[in-house]
Design an enzyme around this catalytic site. Structure first.
Site, PDB file in Angstrom:
ATOM      1  CG  ASP A 138      -4.511   0.424   6.150  1.00 34.01           C
ATOM      2  OD1 ASP A 138      -5.460   0.084   5.158  1.00 34.01           O
ATOM      3  OD2 ASP A 138      -4.011   1.494   5.935  1.00 34.01           O
TER       4      ASP A 138
ATOM      5  CG  ASP B 277      -6.378  -3.458   2.521  1.00 39.47           C
ATOM      6  OD1 ASP B 277      -6.514  -3.460   1.206  1.00 39.47           O
ATOM      7  OD2 ASP B 277      -5.953  -2.549   3.375  1.00 39.47           O
TER       8      ASP B 277
ATOM      9  CG  ASP C 221      -2.114   1.002   1.149  1.00 38.73           C
ATOM     10  OD1 ASP C 221      -2.138   1.489  -0.003  1.00 38.73           O
ATOM     11  OD2 ASP C 221      -2.585   1.179   2.136  1.00 38.73           O
TER      12      ASP C 221
END
Length: 1204
Positions: A883, A887, A506
């Site tokens: 997070d 996800d 990410d």
């Protein structure tokens, strides 16, 4: 028999695509439907059909015949197909069987759209052929989603048959409950405890150990003499093996039982109660599980949404929801009831929808529930997590251990058979008469003895301690990684990191600081002239960085800019737990930090406060009451600093014109000495559009010329192309009726209570400057990216941010260079999903040596999962970071899921294999280094154990082949294998990483523990171990003089020829053979009743020498295992102090059995003197130069570095 089964649905749509639904069917969309019945076709619609099916204009329409067996969606009519379609009203009808339709055929002709949906959905209790087993809770997860975000509120209310002013009635609620079930996430049936226990033994290596333990128990019983008592010492070896197996089973059950906590964390995200309108009455605490689609729910600040809902209307000026856990958006999202999006829009674009599990940060609204339970976005994520869990991918370590165990099984079986058969002449004899065997004699005692030797050898070949040593090594790695802020939740993931080939990361918070910062400031110099300041610093710490080129005294333009940043702001900065953090919107917090870096005209006061802040950050921080001094409404306490306090003392904030989607700006009316003024900040293009003048450096205001406007626009474009978020700052001094506004009692208050009038208030603005903001990259990330490139690891950035910002950050961290063509390396998630499967594979796997990586922007959870699937199908080992709740499926699917410890949700953490305590990408690279080191260490102790075990096998095998007396008895083999090997093998887990560990390419996922070169090394070292062991045994019998200057005659033993030694069983036939007494350490003399006892009782001394040589070689071999490729001249023995301690412990244990009389008797050994130890060292030490030569060959011919 009627048309519909209970729970089956008919839907009519007018000028809209129809939606077909069934309990377990995905749904159809078409503009006309043909219904077939076993080849007989209904030709046309009729107003006089039988049965109760669909109502049209107060009359009922139903089929002429029953027994529907199929569906055909089509917009044309063939000679064999009639179309059930009212051309005047454009109605379409769908009927479904319970499960999948027998036949479904859809054409490409799109349906007509545009009219109001007047569909009515009804069900009939009649029964179709087949068993009825309706489960309402499963309907919700399988029905196609109604695109409420793409429909006006009135149409949504009509679809769910609800009056927004009254809510649902009892009958409607019961009917919807039957259709949709309860609003709760399903809990899958968990694995029973005993099944988990049994699964731990479904492993080849464990089964081998169980078999070895069983045979060892049987042999222990067989060795008991009549009348003797059972003692624990007899079962030491099988008990140790069983203890290892039980320990591993306990660890495995504990780890697997933790899996269900992921789904439990999802359930905890759901709100327990909701404020609902039903039958015209408000229910303030309705249990959330009782919500149904169509319910009218009120949300207020602080509430957590209980289901997915369509915003109907607002009860406040604006409403924002924090949905970062679901979508990854770092800031609260503004919701508007009147916005409509495309049906295919991503979650982030559904601005009129509220999702279950998200929280209202400010404002209130009325919503219509559209989806509940498993049909919500959280429910879909749970389904994806479950699907990902079904994809049972073994870790690379598990696969390698399984392969190793399979090979070991065959080897052990072969060893047992060959060794026993080779010694057949000792228990099986026969004579040959006329070419045929006769007088066959079988000695059961000797056969049993050599069977015990074979089993002991097989047990010696099995590294019983391997599972425990691997577990210990992984645990040690876990501890070291925790010290580096990488918390491992699943032990095998430690090793998986070491073979990672792709890191999918990410952006926000991982590659960046997740702390918005102003990095560029544009102020006005003069007419048609701007000045640019670069701002340093990457955190909310006011003392982190400064404004480069700032004049010693702030001019009028910079003062106004600072005043707007300080006062047109609802955020704050607080000092907590040793660091600064933001409260409120991150962009506004960044503006406050900018004010501190700009400073104030009163330099003396500023320096005094800075000194105080450095000494006591908490005590020096100001609350919002002091910072904004006499602000009208105060809701929270925030921490500010000197510059903010300075501006608040001279300016009283009177009213806030909140941000909305139309203006894209926020403004405040402040009271000054000269009167009220308006301070504005917002999206640069929108604010600039409303500016008619510009404030110059000296404070004068001049008209904004077209050329200057174009100059500002070009600056905005240049900043956005770098991925910056650009805010324009403006002011207005002539407020008309609001010039003397003092508060709610002022006559002009009626202007401010109407949000639609804000555009007029914010017109005729004076442009002051621009601020470019960025979530800056972490300083250490660039070096970490370089490490990944050197290590042959590709980095793929997957973010929900826009494309320009993502590309700019990737260039800044070194993933790309500004000269790279990013057309094939930067895509949006939607563009990636539009590619065919083969194109996706070609994109991600086509050029695996390309170290530039990829960046995917505007990505959704499904995009992440698809990227992981493509990579894994291509043989890559994938690490994925995440997070948010969204996800979790991708984290589950990846070979190693990495959750964020600071910003991550509990759902993401529970779904992950590892948690980053500092959310830092560089920590992942450190963990990869540690993972590679752990794998190297596991290979080290496997190489150590197996090469030593091969040596034992070679010794016993050659002894049998050569016909020599057995140099090592079973109890000695078991002692060496279980005790003396254990400590050094465990200590090898403390080996430091090689200095070039990140210069190697990732090992291939198909690469086993034992490669061809590794096997050659095993065999070479093992062969020497075996030859040295049998060599020193044979040397004692063959030489009674000296060897390499070592006196061998001191004990007085008798030398024999090799012929005699290899045919010692024929000793009774040697009448002239005489064996002298042997003196052992301590002046004890061993004499023989029969000279032939010299080869049985008398072998205690050479057997002790052989056993000691084997132990000593293994200690030297442990030093060889400090590094697989590097010489001991480079990796010194003291690099691993624990290994030196372990060697000392093992030698101490060996010395204990040699020099403790009763233990010496148990193990069949005698004490050795210094002369004997010199001989042992002479045979043992050469294993070091031998392995050094092998390491040199490996470095030259077999080990490669990553191609730059």
């Amino acid at each position: 028999m009627s048309l519909l089964h209970s729970g089956y649905s008919l839907l009519i749509r007018r000028r809209e695509p129809c939606f077909a639904t069934a309990e377990r069917n995905a749904g159809l969309r078409c503009d006309a439907v043909t219904i077939s019945r076993r080849g007989a076709w209904i030709e046309e619609a009729s107003d006089k059909w039988e049965g109760n099916a669909v109502r049209r204009n107060s009359s009922w329409i139903g089929p002429r015949k029953s027994g529907l067996r199929g569906l055909h969606c089509c917009s044309h009519r063939s000679k064999n197909e009639g179309v059930l379609n009212d051309s005047k009203r454009n109605f379409s009808v769908v009927a479904l069987e319970k499960h999948k339709p027998r036949s479904v055929r859809c054409c490409n002709n799109p349906a007509k759209k545009g009219a109001v949906d007047v569909a009515e959905k009804i069900s009939s209790p009649s029964i179709l052929p087949g068993k009825h087993d309706s489960k309402p809770e499963s309907v919700e997860s399988s029905r196609p989603p109604y695109p409420a975000w793409a429909r006006p509120v009135e149409v949504v209310a009509d679809f769910f048959d609800v009056d927004i002013s009254k809510g649902l009635n009892r009958d409607a609620i019961d009917k919807k409950r039957t259709t949709y079930g309860w609003n709760e996430l399903q809990k899958p049936e968990g694995t029973s405890f005993w099944k988990l226990v049994l699964e731990q033994f479904d492993d080849t290596l464990v089964q081998i150990l169980l078999a070895a333990a069983g045979v060892s128990f049987a042999l222990a019983f067989s060795e008991l003499e009549p009348g003797s008592k059972l003692g624990p010492g007899a079962f030491t070896e099988p008990l140790v093996i069983l203890s290892i197996i039980i320990l591993n089973a306990v660890i495995g059950v504990w780890q697997e039982s933790k899996a269900e906590s992921t789904l439990q964390a999802l359930k905890e995200m759901q709100s327990e109660e909701a404020r609902v309108l039903r039958d015209g009455k408000e229910i303030v605490d309705l249990p959330a599980r009782e919500l149904v689609p169509g319910d009218i729910v009120e949300l207020r600040a602080g509430d957590k949404a209980s289901a997915d809902m369509r915003v109907a209307f607002l009860k406040s000026g604006t409403i924002r929801l924090q949905q970062a856990a679901l979508t990854g958006e770092s800031q609260p999202v503004l919701k508007q009831p009147d916005s409509e999006s495309d049906e295919e829009v991503e979650i982030q674009g559904k601005d009129n929808m509220v999702f279950a599990g998200t929280t209202v940060t400010n404002g209130s609204c009325i919503c219509i529930v559209t989806d509940t339970g498993m049909a919500t976005e959280i429910g879909k994520i749970q389904t994806q997590i479950q699907d990902a869990s079904l994809s049972d991918y073994d870790s690379p370590l598990t696969r390698k251990l399984d392969e190793f165990a399979d090979v070991l099984t065959k080897v052990v079986a072969a060893i047992c058979g060959i060794v026993w058969v080779v010694n057949y002449k000792y228990f099986l004899t026969w004579d040959v008469s006329n070419g045929l065997p006769s007088n066959v004699q079988f000695d059961v005692g000797q056969a049993t003895y050599y069977f015990k030797v074979a089993v002991a050898l097989a047990v010696a070949a099995i590294p019983e301690g391997l599972p425990a040593v691997i577990t210990t090594c992984l645990a040690l790695g876990t501890r070291r990684m925790a010290e580096e802020n990488a918390i491992v939740r699943k032990l095998p993931s430690v090793e998986t990191l070491g073979c990672t080939t792709v890191i999918c990361s990410d952006k926000t918070g991982t590659l960046t600081t997740n702390q918005m910062s102003v990095v560029q400031l544009l102020a006005v110099e003069g007419p048609d002239e701007l000045r640019t300041f670069r701002v340093t610093g990457t955190s909310y710490d006011p003392d982190d960085g400064h404004v480069i080129g700032l004049p010693s005294e702030l001019d009028h333009n910079l003062r106004t800019l600072a005043r707007i940043c300080a006062l047109c702001n609802d955020a704050g900065i607080q000092f907590k737990n040793g660091s600064y953090s933001a409260t409120g919107m991150p962009t506004e917090a960044a503006m406050l930090v900018l004010v501190e870096k700009l400073g104030v005209p009163d330099k003396q006061s500023l320096q005094k406060f800075k000194a105080k802040r450095m000494a006591d950050p908490v005590g020096a921080a100001l609350s919002k009451e002091l910072c904004l001094f006499l602000i009208f409404i105060l809701m929270f306490s925030f921490l500010c600093s000197a510059a903010c306090a300075h501006f608040s003392k001279t300016n009283q904030r009177l009213f806030t014109l909140e941000f909305d989607r139309v203006r894209k700006s926020m403004s405040v009316i402040v009271q000054e000495d000269e009167g009220n003024s308006l301070l504005v900040k917002g999206a640069a293009e929108f604010v600039l559009e409303r500016c008619t003048s510009v404030q110059l450096k000296d404070g004068s205001v001049v008209p904004l010329t077209p050329s200057f406007r174009e100059n500002i626009i070009s600056c905005i474009n240049a900043m956005t192309s770098k991925g910056l978020r650009v805010l324009a700052l403006a002011s207005k001094s002539d407020l008309g009726p609001l010039s003397d506004y003092t508060g709610p009692d002022h006559p002009a208050q009626n202007i401010l209570v109407k949000p639609e009038s804000y555009v007029l208030v914010e017109s005729q603005l004076t442009f002051v400057g621009l601020a470019g903001l960025q979530d800056p990259p972490r300083p250490e990330v660039k070096e970490a990216i370089d490490d990944c490139k050197r290590a042959g690891i590709r980095v793929i950035v997957i973010t929900g941010d826009n494309k320009n910002t993502a590309e700019a950050i990737c260039c800044e961290i070194g993933l790309f260079s500004s000269q790279n063509d990013l057309s094939e390396h930067s895509l949006t998630g939607k563009d990636f999903m539009k590619l065919s499967v083969s194109d996706r594979r070609a994109l991600l796997l086509g050029n695996q040596s390309d170290s530039k990586g990829f960046v995917f922007s505007r990505s959704e959870p499904i995009h992440k999962q698809e990227i992981v699937r493509v990579l894994k199908d291509g043989g890559e080992i994938v690490a994925m970071t995440g997070d948010g709740v969204n996800d979790a499926p991708a984290l589950k699917l990846a070979d190693i899921g990495i959750a964020m410890g600071l910003s991550g949700t509990e759902v993401a953490k529970e779904a992950s294999d590892m948690v980053l305590a500092d959310d830092d990408f560089a920590t992942i690279v450190v963990a990869v280094r540690e993972g590679r080191s752990i794998y190297d260490n596991m290979r080290a102790f496997i190489r150590y154990l197996i090469s030593s075990n091969i040596g034992e096998v070679v010794a016993i095998f050659l002894t049998a082949i050569l016909g020599m007396p057995q140099g090592l008895i079973p109890v000695q083999l078991l002692w060496v294998n279980l005790v003396t090997d254990g400590a050094p093998a465990t200590a090898l887990g403390f080996n430091p990483p090689d200095t070039d560990i990140m210069d190697r390419p990732p090992r291939l996922p198909t690469e086993g523990f034992i490669s061809g070169w590794t096997l050659f090394r095993f065999l070479t070292i093992g062969l020497y171990v075996g030859l040295a062991t049998i060599g020193i045994f044979g040397l004692w019998y063959l030489n009674d003089d000296s060897f390499l200057g070592i006196d061998l005659s001191r004990d007085g033993h008798t030398a024999v020829s090799f012929q005699q030694l290899s045919h010692w069983g024929e000793c009774p036939l040697w009448p002239e053979f005489h064996a002298n007494p042997v003196t052992i350490a301590g002046n004890e003399v061993m004499s023989f009743a029969s000279s032939c006892d010299y080869f049985t009782v008398g072998k205690l001394k050479p057997s002790t020498l052989a056993m000691s040589t084997l132990v000593m070689i293994e200690m030297f071999n442990a030093l060889n295992a400090l590094s697989e490729t590097n010489s001991l001249l480079k990796v010194r023995p003291w690099a691993n102090k624990w290994l030196l301690v372990a060697i000392a412990v093992s030698l101490g244990l060996h010395g204990t059995i040699l020099y403790t009389p009763w233990l010496a008797e148990v193990f069949g050994v005698v004490p050795l003197d210094w002369n004997d130890w010199l001989l042992v060292l002479a045979f043992s030490f050469p294993v070091i130069p031998l392995d050094e030569a092998l390491k040199l060959a490996g470095r030259v011919f077999f080990h490669k570095k990553v191609q730059e």
